[in-house]
Write an enzyme that holds these catalytic residues in place. Structure first.
Site, PDB file in Angstrom:
ATOM      1  CE  LYS A  35      14.095   6.981  -0.571  1.00 29.23           C
ATOM      2  NZ  LYS A  35      12.941   6.702  -1.405  1.00 29.23           N
ATOM      3  NE  ARG A 128       7.704   2.004  -3.010  1.00 32.15           N
ATOM      4  CZ  ARG A 128       8.734   2.815  -2.820  1.00 32.15           C
ATOM      5  NH1 ARG A 128       9.885   2.334  -2.403  1.00 32.15           N
ATOM      6  NH2 ARG A 128       8.624   4.112  -3.055  1.00 32.15           N
TER       7      ARG A 128
END
Ligand code: PLP
Length: 353
Positions: A35, A128
């Site tokens: 990414k 998260r």
């Protein structure tokens, strides 16, 4: 063209090989995380050549660029329900923490005549993504009944939001819970995915819990940095990436502005130290391409003073080099800066073999 970021593919392949070898000693395979470079296939190729077993990215846009690789592709960001169709088309696996989403993926998979493979995320405290420990059993019970979905693994993500460090204890919990769910629900697990570059130090220490068989690595491979403590590891190349910007102004000026000080372009009131007259350079690079805080000049006598959207200001006073307008200045970058530079359409990407 300037600015440009040069990518040394040979060094990247070497970094990946080192991590792959170290991981293999613990029966762990490496998922190369793409990414940070937007799934650029040339860079991904270096990861594949280095021995990454799978490729992972947080965005479908990027996974779509990786079609040429005959490796499993993994969607790392828990999917949006609205992208379910594309997820089952572009990703062999996805990380998940929501039953609604799994149901949407299951439906999409059945429509496509396939089964989508899910890795369930366990939140071990970083806050998260992930299913909270005490909710796990009920979640897996329901998830294992969803048609079109096969649960292939469990994973966790640490050091990302809450800054929780992966340790023997929390990763052992991941292994224990995974095994318990596997037995209880008759799953056949392929993976226990033990985190990102922040888990790597446990390999060096030799204390990563047995049973973890995958790490998802980005920053370690790209910058040679483990992320639990932020240490640069000497066995890895730290200079896979080099950013180059061009000087558009070089002048002697005072180190403190003249006039009444208000807000800067980003709403902060700046504070200055008077260092007398200074040889100041302006590089044609700005917050639209980089974070000035994440730039590390290769020449250590150069200091980054700050920047705005399109300009980065350097103190060149101490440099031995006689910098002039039109010269380029080279920088190493931190993760945030790399992410921005690779994402910015204004920065040329130059591959070096
Ligand atoms: C980005 C990401 C990674 C890779 O993190 P690094 O710190 O770059 O190794 C791993 N897992 C998930 C879920 C991610 O989003």
């Amino acid at each position: 063209m300037n600015p440009r970021i040069e990518v040394d593919l040979t060094k990247l392949t070497e970094n990946v090989s080192i991590a792959v070898r170290q991981c293999a000693a613990y029966n762990i395979h490496v998922m190369g995380v793409t990414k940070c470079f937007c799934g650029n296939p040339e860079i991904a190729r270096a990861m594949v050549d280095g021995g990454a077993r799978m490729l992972g990215d947080s965005r479908l846009h990027n996974l779509a660029k990786l079609g040429e690789f005959n490796l499993a592709k993994v969607l790392l960001r828990i999917p949006m329900i609205s992208e379910a169709e594309q997820v089952v088309e572009l990703a062999d696996y996805s990380l998940n923490s929501e039953l609604e989403t799994l149901r949407a993926l299951g439906k999409a998979a059945l429509r496509r005549g396939c089964i989508h493979q899910a890795i369930l995320m366990l939140d071990l405290g970083d806050l998260r993504e992930g299913i909270w420990k005490s909710d796990m059993q009920e979640f897996v019970l329901k998830a294992s009944e969803i048609e079109g979905i096969s649960i292939k693994g469990f994973g966790t993500n640490l050091s990302c939001y809450g800054g929780v460090i992966p340790e023997e204890e929390n990763l052992q919990q991941l292994v224990n819970i995974s095994r318990e769910m596997e037995t209880k629900f008759g799953l056949s697990l392929e993976f226990i995915s033990g985190g990102n570059s922040s888990s790597y130090y446990l390999l060096e220490k030799g204390t990563i819990p047995e049973g973890i068989n995958q790490l998802r690595l980005g920053e370690l491979l790209l910058l040679g940095r483990e992320t639990a403590f932020g240490d640069y590891l000497p066995e890895f190349h730290q200079d896979v990436f080099q950013l180059k910007g061009e000087l558009v102004e070089v002048k002697w000026k005072p180190s403190v502005p003249e006039g009444r000080i208000g807000m800067d372009a980003f709403g902060n009131v700046p504070v200055y130290e008077d260092r007398g007259m200074m040889k100041r350079g302006i590089v044609a690079l700005g917050r639209q391409d980089i974070n000035p805080e994440g730039l590390m000049p290769v020449e250590s006598t150069i200091e980054v003073l700050g920047g705005s959207s399109d300009h980065t200001i350097l103190d060149l006073t101490q440099s031995e080099q006689d910098y002039r307008v039109g010269d380029t200045v080279a920088f190493q970058v931190d993760y945030g800066c790399l992410l921005k530079a690779m994402t910015s359409p204004y920065v040329d990407k130059v591959m070096i073999l």
